[in-house]
Design a protein around this motif. Structure first.
Motif, PDB file in Angstrom:
ATOM      1  N   ALA A   7       0.842  -1.203   0.000  1.00 47.76           N
ATOM      2  CA  ALA A   7       0.000   0.000   0.000  1.00 47.76           C
ATOM      3  C   ALA A   7       0.873   1.248   0.000  1.00 47.76           C
ATOM      4  O   ALA A   7       1.643   1.484   0.938  1.00 47.76           O
ATOM      5  CB  ALA A   7      -0.926   0.002   1.214  1.00 47.76           C
ATOM      6  N   ASP A   8       0.747   2.026  -1.062  1.00 53.63           N
ATOM      7  CA  ASP A   8       1.463   3.303  -1.180  1.00 53.63           C
ATOM      8  C   ASP A   8       0.688   4.150  -2.175  1.00 53.63           C
ATOM      9  O   ASP A   8       0.183   3.632  -3.171  1.00 53.63           O
ATOM     10  CB  ASP A   8       2.902   3.088  -1.660  1.00 53.63           C
ATOM     11  N   ASP A   9       0.591   5.444  -1.919  1.00 49.51           N
ATOM     12  CA  ASP A   9      -0.213   6.274  -2.816  1.00 49.51           C
ATOM     13  C   ASP A   9       0.535   6.671  -4.082  1.00 49.51           C
ATOM     14  O   ASP A   9      -0.035   7.343  -4.946  1.00 49.51           O
ATOM     15  CB  ASP A   9      -0.739   7.521  -2.090  1.00 49.51           C
ATOM     16  N   HIS A  10       1.788   6.265  -4.219  1.00 51.16           N
ATOM     17  CA  HIS A  10       2.538   6.522  -5.443  1.00 51.16           C
ATOM     18  C   HIS A  10       2.759   5.211  -6.200  1.00 51.16           C
ATOM     19  O   HIS A  10       3.411   4.296  -5.689  1.00 51.16           O
ATOM     20  CB  HIS A  10       3.893   7.163  -5.126  1.00 51.16           C
ATOM     21  N   GLU A  11       2.198   5.145  -7.398  1.00 55.15           N
ATOM     22  CA  GLU A  11       2.301   3.907  -8.179  1.00 55.15           C
ATOM     23  C   GLU A  11       3.752   3.539  -8.459  1.00 55.15           C
ATOM     24  O   GLU A  11       4.110   2.357  -8.454  1.00 55.15           O
ATOM     25  CB  GLU A  11       1.542   4.042  -9.495  1.00 55.15           C
ATOM     26  N   ILE A  12       4.584   4.542  -8.680  1.00 56.91           N
ATOM     27  CA  ILE A  12       5.984   4.250  -8.992  1.00 56.91           C
ATOM     28  C   ILE A  12       6.681   3.562  -7.817  1.00 56.91           C
ATOM     29  O   ILE A  12       7.557   2.705  -8.002  1.00 56.91           O
ATOM     30  CB  ILE A  12       6.738   5.540  -9.401  1.00 56.91           C
ATOM     31  N   ASP A  38      -8.503   1.405   1.416  1.00 59.53           N
ATOM     32  CA  ASP A  38      -8.419   0.310   0.449  1.00 59.53           C
ATOM     33  C   ASP A  38      -7.473  -0.774   0.975  1.00 59.53           C
ATOM     34  O   ASP A  38      -7.714  -1.970   0.789  1.00 59.53           O
ATOM     35  CB  ASP A  38      -7.934   0.828  -0.900  1.00 59.53           C
ATOM     36  N   ALA A  39      -6.390  -0.364   1.633  1.00 57.85           N
ATOM     37  CA  ALA A  39      -5.444  -1.336   2.189  1.00 57.85           C
ATOM     38  C   ALA A  39      -6.127  -2.232   3.218  1.00 57.85           C
ATOM     39  O   ALA A  39      -5.944  -3.460   3.214  1.00 57.85           O
ATOM     40  CB  ALA A  39      -4.261  -0.607   2.830  1.00 57.85           C
ATOM     41  N   VAL A  40      -6.929  -1.626   4.089  1.00 62.18           N
ATOM     42  CA  VAL A  40      -7.654  -2.403   5.102  1.00 62.18           C
ATOM     43  C   VAL A  40      -8.643  -3.353   4.432  1.00 62.18           C
ATOM     44  O   VAL A  40      -8.740  -4.529   4.779  1.00 62.18           O
ATOM     45  CB  VAL A  40      -8.388  -1.465   6.085  1.00 62.18           C
ATOM     46  N   GLY A  41      -9.366  -2.841   3.440  1.00 65.67           N
ATOM     47  CA  GLY A  41     -10.338  -3.678   2.737  1.00 65.67           C
ATOM     48  C   GLY A  41      -9.687  -4.843   2.015  1.00 65.67           C
ATOM     49  O   GLY A  41     -10.169  -5.984   2.086  1.00 65.67           O
ATOM     50  N   PRO A  58      -3.337   8.226   2.214  1.00 67.45           N
ATOM     51  CA  PRO A  58      -4.546   9.057   2.297  1.00 67.45           C
ATOM     52  C   PRO A  58      -5.661   8.359   3.080  1.00 67.45           C
ATOM     53  O   PRO A  58      -5.690   7.131   3.190  1.00 67.45           O
ATOM     54  CB  PRO A  58      -4.951   9.233   0.825  1.00 67.45           C
ATOM     55  N   PHE A  59      -6.563   9.158   3.624  1.00 62.24           N
ATOM     56  CA  PHE A  59      -7.756   8.718   4.361  1.00 62.24           C
ATOM     57  C   PHE A  59      -7.398   8.093   5.715  1.00 62.24           C
ATOM     58  O   PHE A  59      -7.835   8.568   6.758  1.00 62.24           O
ATOM     59  CB  PHE A  59      -8.613   7.735   3.543  1.00 62.24           C
TER      60      PHE A  59
END
Length: 210
Positions: A7-12, A38-41, A58-59
């Motif tokens: 889980a990271d908000d940067h795809e790269i 989304d990571a938790v889900g 985020p969130f």
């Protein structure tokens, strides 16, 4: 296969982590997330053995996501993967049950080693981070010890060893009323509500052996 969630908000960054982990055939990336919710889900759906979470998601940030993931799946080991390096964050991740912490700047050198450690249910912290934790612990221990006077410390030690107020008074050559006064002062300073809390304090600060 060891199942891994990233889980990271940067795809790269996610792609970079995947590229490094792909060097091990037994590791399977079962999910990717760009935010904490989304990571938790995804963790609930895939139940990975290891979740690699950026702190600044985020969130829901990585620490809160780790708490929620481990609440649902206590066997999931979490690696907080971040560019942030401070003692407050370290304390927060330990309280959340996280046993792995890696700076992004150290990823090339240590990411595989970190995942291997968590795969075998072992904690992972680089030497720099471990030294920071030890320094923080010792500083907290010294600060806590300095709260009490030497006489209050002696009273707490004897009480923690199982002595009554009367016995403590006899050992220290004081009146029982004085012992009660020192005990009350120590409990007030430590915000201790019971004798058991005094015992825990004595053990943490090495006044007695556990």
């Amino acid at each position: 296969m060891t199942r891994i969630l990233i889980a990271d908000d940067h795809e790269i960054v996610r792609q970079g982590v995947k590229a490094i982990l792909s060097k091990r055939e037994r590791w399977q990336i079962v999910g990717e997330a760009a935010d904490g919710r989304d990571a938790v889900g995804q963790a609930r759906l895939t139940e990975p053995e290891i979740a690699i979470l950026d702190y600044a998601l985020p969130f829901i940030n990585g620490v809160e996501a780790a708490r929620q993931i481990r609440l649902h799946s206590p066997k999931t080991e979490v690696l907080i993967f971040t560019q942030h390096d401070n003692e407050a964050l370290l304390r927060n991740i330990l309280e959340a049950g996280v046993r792995g912490y890696l700076l992004k700047s150290d990823a090339t050198q240590y990411l595989i080693q970190a995942v291997e450690a968590l795969e075998h249910r072992q904690p992972f912290f680089t030497k720099t981070v471990s030294d920071m934790l030890v320094s923080s612990y010792l500083a907290k221990s010294d600060a806590a010890s300095s709260i009490l006077t030497s006489r209050e410390t002696a009273v707490v030690k004897l009480i923690a060893e199982g002595h009554s107020n009367k016995e403590t008074a006899a050992v220290l050559g004081l009146s029982e009323k004085t012992i009660e006064s020192h005990r009350a002062a120590a409990m007030r300073k430590l915000d201790a509500k019971s004798t058991a809390a005094l015992v825990r304090y004595a053990i943490r600060n090495r006044l007695i052996e556990a």
